[in-house]
Design an enzyme around this catalytic site. Structure first.
Site, short mmCIF file in Angstrom:
data_model
loop_
_atom_site.label_atom_id
_atom_site.label_comp_id
_atom_site.label_asym_id
_atom_site.label_seq_id
_atom_site.Cartn_x
_atom_site.Cartn_y
_atom_site.Cartn_z
N ASP A 144 3.32 2.06 11.48
CA ASP A 144 2.67 2.78 10.38
C ASP A 144 1.17 2.78 10.54
O ASP A 144 0.64 2.41 11.59
CB ASP A 144 3.14 2.27 9.01
CG ASP A 144 3.25 0.78 8.96
OD1 ASP A 144 2.37 0.12 9.52
OD2 ASP A 144 4.22 0.27 8.36
N LYS A 191 2.67 6.45 5.65
CA LYS A 191 2.49 7.51 4.65
C LYS A 191 2.27 8.86 5.30
O LYS A 191 2.63 9.88 4.76
CB LYS A 191 1.31 7.17 3.74
CG LYS A 191 1.65 5.99 2.88
CD LYS A 191 0.82 5.90 1.62
CE LYS A 191 1.35 4.75 0.78
NZ LYS A 191 0.41 3.73 0.46
N MET A 238 -6.06 -5.44 -0.53
CA MET A 238 -5.67 -4.32 -1.39
C MET A 238 -6.39 -4.37 -2.74
O MET A 238 -5.81 -4.02 -3.76
CB MET A 238 -4.14 -4.33 -1.61
CG MET A 238 -3.38 -4.06 -0.33
SD MET A 238 -1.59 -4.14 -0.54
CE MET A 238 -1.28 -5.86 -0.30
#
Ligand code: SAH
Length: 501
Positions: free
Chosen positions: A36, A58, A173
């Site tokens: 990813d 994504k 994050m």
């Protein structure tokens, strides 16, 4: 047949060379790789040409790829007997759902291994010059996620309690909730003056670092446009950066260097560029195709036993020569007693990949040097491009040898839309430096750009690997900003560092 297996592999963050030796070995032998966005695309170059590569991030077609969708693929592939690498940025278990994937694999009875990776907070701290612990400043560090699974991961109370329970706080994050997070830590008792930093795109040429305080870092980050992927560090150790900063101080840090060569030829150069903190932009300006007349090569291959020397002047020449041999069902043994000479380490490495060690590698990276090293020869085959300088065959003939110059490939300019693409890169600031590593790349680039090539190249820093390349640049009116004093890629990068220092 052995059953399939899934390897959950940590890619490390940013720089692809930060993967573990074990991770790299598994990529090399994988049948399928699921990757990813946070794993570096250059890592996929370690895979074998037959490996299947699936983007499950994504940008891989799905907007928010579900864990179930990924796990279903892992199980299916392993059951079909394949060796599967599930590649994840950083460490596969640290805020990465690796455990969830492994739980599902275990439940399905699928064999798996977990290969740890360098976690981004550890790497980002190192690349920003921040030591998470320090004998005088910090005896503990905590990794915490700022992700927003309300009530599960994001509870302001937890942050307040953490504020004074640990010395260094590392937030992953955390960019979306930065205001709330920093406010909660301050409410929990950390002084607003506590040093804080944000490291975005750690260990990459795009790395950006913001140093501020707990009280003002959220506002400054918004002003300066910091966003994910980024890490937030809070604690006294952030102040160490002043002394420990090293990565983003490199002279070529963040510069984009265009390599006008094909992907497979640019790999080693690209890795060397990354080592200097710069970003390689690989841009093929030519196509390599068979020579218009295959006759001379066919004849030369039939008479291979008659040569006492076979010489290669480029890695393309080597690859094309062996491809032609293979098409005839033959291999390196066809060289028999002939000695083999090459110009430069890149060509030597290409030869080695076909199982042949060069008897002579020209110390000088020009044809005359090779002729001098060989000395007296009877009959010589020079396998090279259709169009090339005649210095080598001329020098050999002057020494009394019978020389057959045999084209094994020809280069054609890349398609016209590549020209427009290169032009807009130069005009739009998408590249800082053009690397010219041969006369032919100079010709190909200027041909591709057309009449105003010199003016377009004047917008960037032009670097030349040596005198022959520089002559060609001058012949095409291109201004040269940096010239290598040893005619290698390292020499070229040294010259560029001196230029920017
Ligand atoms: N498993 C990963 C973390 C994945 S969660 C690891 O071990 O590092 C994703 C978060 O990791 C991002 O939001 C960011 O906070 C952090 N991250 C990962 N790579 C990063 C990088 N190169 N630079 C800055 N932050 C990074």
């Amino acid at each position: 047949m052995a059953g399939g297996k899934v390897f959950l592999v940590g890619a490390g963050p940013g720089d692809p060379s930060l993967i573990t030796v074990r991770g790299k070995a598994l990529l090399e032998t994988a049948d399928v790789v699921l990757y990813d966005a946070l794993s570096h695309p250059a890592l996929l170059e370690f895979t074998s040409p037959s490996a299947e590569l699936r983007n499950v991030g994504k940008r891989g077609g799905q907007n928010n790829p579900s864990q179930a969708w990924i796990t279903a693929q892992l199980i299916e592939l392993a059951r079909a007997g394949r060796r599967v690498v599930r590649l994840k940025g950083g460490d596969p278990l640290l805020f990465a759902r690796g455990a969830e994937e492994a739980e599902d694999l275990a439940a399905a009875g699928v064999d798996f291994e977990i290969v740890p990776g360098l976690p981004s907070p550890i790497a980002a701290a190192a690349y920003a010059g921040i030591s998470l612990t320090h004998r005088d400043l910090s005896s503990s560090a905590t990794f915490i996620t700022g992700s927003d699974r309300e009530g599960v991961e994001w509870t302001p109370d937890a942050w307040q309690r953490l504020a004074t329970a640990t010395d260094t706080i590392c937030v992953l994050m955390g960019m979306r909730r930065l205001e709330e997070i920093t406010a909660a830590i301050a409410r929990g008792g950390r002084a607003p003056e506590t040093p804080a930093a944000i490291v975005q795109w750690a260990a990459r040429p795009e790395q950006r670092v913001l140093v501020a305080t707990l009280g003002n870092i959220a506002a400054r980050a918004r002003q300066e446009g910091f966003s994910n992927p980024a890490l937030v560090f809070v604690g006294e150790v952030v102040a160490l950066r002043e002394k420990l900063r090293w990565y983003d101080k490199k002279p070529l840090f963040g510069k984009r260097l265009l390599i006008p060569r094909a992907e497979h030829q640019a790999r080693e150069t690209a890795a060397k560029i990354r080592e200097r903190g710069a970003e390689p932009v690989v841009f093929p300006v030519i196509r390599i195709v068979d020579p218009p007349d295959p006759g001379p090569l066919r004849t030369a291959l039939a008479e291979l036993a008659a040569y006492d020397w076979v010489l290669f002047t480029s890695s393309n020449g080597v690859d094309r020569f062996f491809a032609a041999l293979e098409r005839e069902g033959r291999d390196a043994r066809a060289l028999g007693a002939a000695k083999v000479g090459v110009i430069g380490p890149g060509t030597r490495a290409a030869l080695q990949r076909h199982g042949v060690r060069a008897d002579v590698t020209a110390r000088e990276y020009v044809g005359e040097g090779l002729a001098r090293e060989i000395g007296a020869a009877r009959r010589v085959l020079v396998a090279r491009a259709l169009v090339a300088r005649d210095a080598l065959p001329d020098a050999l003939r002057a020494g009394g040898a019978r020389v057959d110059v045999v084209p094994v490939y020809q280069t054609l300019p890349a398609a016209a839309e590549k020209g427009a693409e290169l032009r807009s890169l130069l005009e739009g600031g998408g590249v800082d430096v053009m690397l010219f590593t041969s006369s032919s790349t100079v010709e190909n680039v200027t041909d591709l750009l057309g009449a105003d090539a010199a003016a377009l190249l004047a917008k960037v820093t032009v670097a030349s690997i040596g005198p022959v390349t520089s002559d060609t640049l001058r012949a095409r009116n291109v201004n040269i900003d940096a010239t290598a004093s040893t005619y290698t890629v390292e020499g070229l990068l040294d010259a560029l560092e001196a230029h920017f220092a």
